[in-house]
Design a protein around this motif. Structure first.
Motif, short mmCIF file in Angstrom:
data_model
loop_
_atom_site.label_atom_id
_atom_site.label_comp_id
_atom_site.label_asym_id
_atom_site.label_seq_id
_atom_site.Cartn_x
_atom_site.Cartn_y
_atom_site.Cartn_z
N LEU A 60 40.86 48.73 43.47
CA LEU A 60 41.35 47.41 43.91
C LEU A 60 40.54 46.32 43.19
CD1 LEU A 60 43.23 45.94 46.06
CD2 LEU A 60 41.19 45.87 47.51
N TYR A 61 41.21 45.49 42.44
CA TYR A 61 40.58 44.45 41.59
C TYR A 61 39.54 45.07 40.63
CZ TYR A 61 42.08 41.90 45.83
OH TYR A 61 42.76 41.44 46.93
N GLY A 62 39.61 46.40 40.42
CA GLY A 62 38.65 47.06 39.54
C GLY A 62 37.41 47.60 40.24
N PHE A 63 37.38 47.57 41.58
CA PHE A 63 36.22 48.12 42.30
C PHE A 63 36.17 49.63 42.08
CE2 PHE A 63 33.76 49.59 46.00
CZ PHE A 63 32.65 48.78 45.88
N PRO A 64 34.96 50.18 41.78
CA PRO A 64 34.91 51.58 41.34
C PRO A 64 34.86 52.64 42.44
CG PRO A 64 32.75 50.56 41.13
CD PRO A 64 33.69 49.49 41.60
N SER A 65 34.71 52.27 43.70
CA SER A 65 34.33 53.26 44.72
C SER A 65 35.22 53.19 45.96
CB SER A 65 32.87 53.03 45.12
OG SER A 65 32.06 53.00 43.96
N THR A 66 35.03 54.18 46.83
CA THR A 66 35.80 54.26 48.07
C THR A 66 35.23 53.32 49.13
OG1 THR A 66 36.60 56.48 47.69
CG2 THR A 66 36.40 55.81 49.99
N ILE A 67 33.90 53.26 49.22
CA ILE A 67 33.27 52.36 50.19
C ILE A 67 32.54 51.23 49.47
CG2 ILE A 67 32.95 54.21 51.91
CD1 ILE A 67 29.90 54.14 51.23
N CYS A 68 32.38 50.12 50.16
CA CYS A 68 31.39 49.12 49.78
C CYS A 68 30.15 49.44 50.61
CB CYS A 68 31.86 47.71 50.08
SG CYS A 68 33.36 47.23 49.21
N VAL A 76 28.21 41.85 51.07
CA VAL A 76 29.43 42.66 50.89
C VAL A 76 29.51 43.13 49.44
CG1 VAL A 76 30.90 41.66 52.72
CG2 VAL A 76 30.78 40.54 50.48
N HIS A 77 30.41 44.11 49.22
CA HIS A 77 30.82 44.55 47.87
C HIS A 77 29.73 45.28 47.10
CE1 HIS A 77 33.92 40.99 48.09
NE2 HIS A 77 34.16 41.95 48.97
N GLY A 78 28.72 45.82 47.81
CA GLY A 78 27.73 46.65 47.13
C GLY A 78 28.39 47.92 46.59
N ILE A 79 28.00 48.33 45.39
CA ILE A 79 28.58 49.52 44.75
C ILE A 79 27.69 50.73 45.06
CG2 ILE A 79 29.22 50.57 42.55
CD1 ILE A 79 29.64 47.72 41.45
N PRO A 80 28.28 51.80 45.60
CA PRO A 80 27.48 52.99 45.86
C PRO A 80 26.83 53.53 44.59
CG PRO A 80 29.61 53.13 46.94
CD PRO A 80 29.67 51.93 46.04
N SER A 215 24.47 40.25 38.89
CA SER A 215 25.01 40.36 37.53
C SER A 215 25.97 41.55 37.37
CB SER A 215 23.88 40.48 36.52
OG SER A 215 23.08 41.60 36.84
N ASP A 216 26.05 42.44 38.37
CA ASP A 216 27.08 43.49 38.28
C ASP A 216 28.48 42.93 38.59
OD1 ASP A 216 27.21 43.21 41.06
OD2 ASP A 216 26.33 45.16 41.50
N ASN A 217 28.53 41.63 38.91
CA ASN A 217 29.78 40.92 39.23
C ASN A 217 30.44 41.40 40.52
OD1 ASN A 217 29.87 39.01 37.14
ND2 ASN A 217 30.53 40.61 35.71
N TRP A 218 29.77 42.20 41.31
CA TRP A 218 30.31 42.66 42.58
C TRP A 218 29.40 42.31 43.75
CZ3 TRP A 218 35.03 43.62 43.74
CH2 TRP A 218 35.90 44.12 42.76
N THR A 219 28.15 42.77 43.66
CA THR A 219 27.28 42.72 44.84
C THR A 219 26.96 41.29 45.25
OG1 THR A 219 26.28 44.72 43.95
CG2 THR A 219 25.18 43.68 45.85
N VAL A 220 27.32 40.94 46.47
CA VAL A 220 27.04 39.61 47.01
C VAL A 220 25.77 39.71 47.86
CG1 VAL A 220 27.92 37.76 48.51
CG2 VAL A 220 29.49 39.03 47.02
N VAL A 221 24.80 38.83 47.60
CA VAL A 221 23.52 38.84 48.34
C VAL A 221 23.28 37.47 48.96
CG1 VAL A 221 22.50 40.62 46.86
CG2 VAL A 221 22.12 38.20 46.32
#
Ligand code: MG
Ligand code: MG
Length: 248
Positions: A60-68, A76-80, A215-221
């Motif tokens: 979804l939108y290029g997210f690589p994993s099943t869970i955040c 939100v949106h941390g990549i496993p 900078s991974d363009n996903w992980t929000v802190v």
């Protein structure tokens, strides 16, 4: 456009919600110091596939994993990945699943081992703010009554709500109209009707409400690197009390 779901569509959403709730039952057993977030992702994906369901976030939108998987200051949106959980961490897991083209979406923040009193309070307040938001999701209320109930409870407890990310409508797409903010004045927005299905998801920070993306363009802190928690349910508005679709 806000869609109203038919009984058949609601039954598919119940099925999807049951799969998501089952993932959290499995995760609750697996989350402990030493487990990696990738192991949790694999567990979640295997469970979803074993139920004949599909992970909703993967791709979804290029997210690589099943869970955040978002640890501590991650909102939100941390990549496993390889990161292993340590005693005292908190981890927010967000999961979506699809059954017959309909979706369920839910998030839970878990303590890892023994967490300090303030982190425990953060989890309790965030979960309770979700309950207070859901309680407003009744026919005849306005959408922002949900938002207001969440914000009021969180701020009364001296935490802050994230403004940059919000809840949403859900159904045959995981993200549908309307947006469901966790802040705002009551009595605004669309009037709620039976058959609307919403994902209500307060993201609550210990310190500042401000966030940034790594900078991974996903992980929000959080900007101040203090901890953040996230709870979410997919609910259906009925002629009576809201039905929580992502709870067993
Ligand atoms: Mg979610
Ligand atoms: Mg969501």
């Amino acid at each position: 456009m806000i869609t109203l779901k038919t009984d058949k569509e609601l039954s598919y959403m119940r099925d999807a919600g049951r799969v998501v709730a089952g993932v959290f039952e499995e995760l609750a057993k697996a989350i402990k110091p030493g487990v990696s977030t990738l192991e949790l992702d694999t567990l979640a994906e295997d469970f979803i596939l074993s139920k004949g369901s599909k992970p909703a976030f993967k791709g979804l939108y290029g997210f690589p994993s099943t869970i955040c998987a978002s640890v501590n200051e991650e909102v939100v949106h941390g990549i496993p990945g390889d990161r292993t959980l340590a005693n005292g961490d908190i981890i927010s897991v967000d999961v979506g699943a699809e059954v017959n083209g309909f979706f369920g979406d839910s998030a839970v923040t878990f303590p890892v081992g023994e967490v300090d009193a303030e982190a425990q309070r953060l989890l309790k307040v965030t979960e309770e703010s979700l309950s207070r938001g859901i309680a407003q999701a009744v026919e005849g209320s306005r959408l922002s009554d949900i938002s207001y109930a969440v914000q009021k409870y969180v701020e009364a407890n001296n935490f802050s709500v994230v403004k940059d990310y919000v809840g949403h409508g859900i159904g045959s797409e995981i993200h549908e109209a309307p947006q469901v903010p966790n802040f705002g004045r009551p009595g605004r927005g669309p009037r709620l009707q039976a058959g609307m299905t919403l994902a209500i998801e307060p993201m609550v920070n210990m310190g500042t409400y401000e966030v940034q993306t790594l900078s991974d363009n996903w992980t929000v802190v959080t900007k101040d690197m203090k901890k953040s928690a996230h709870f979410e349910h997919t609910i259906a508005i009925t002629s009576g009390k809201p039905e929580i679709l992502t709870r067993l």
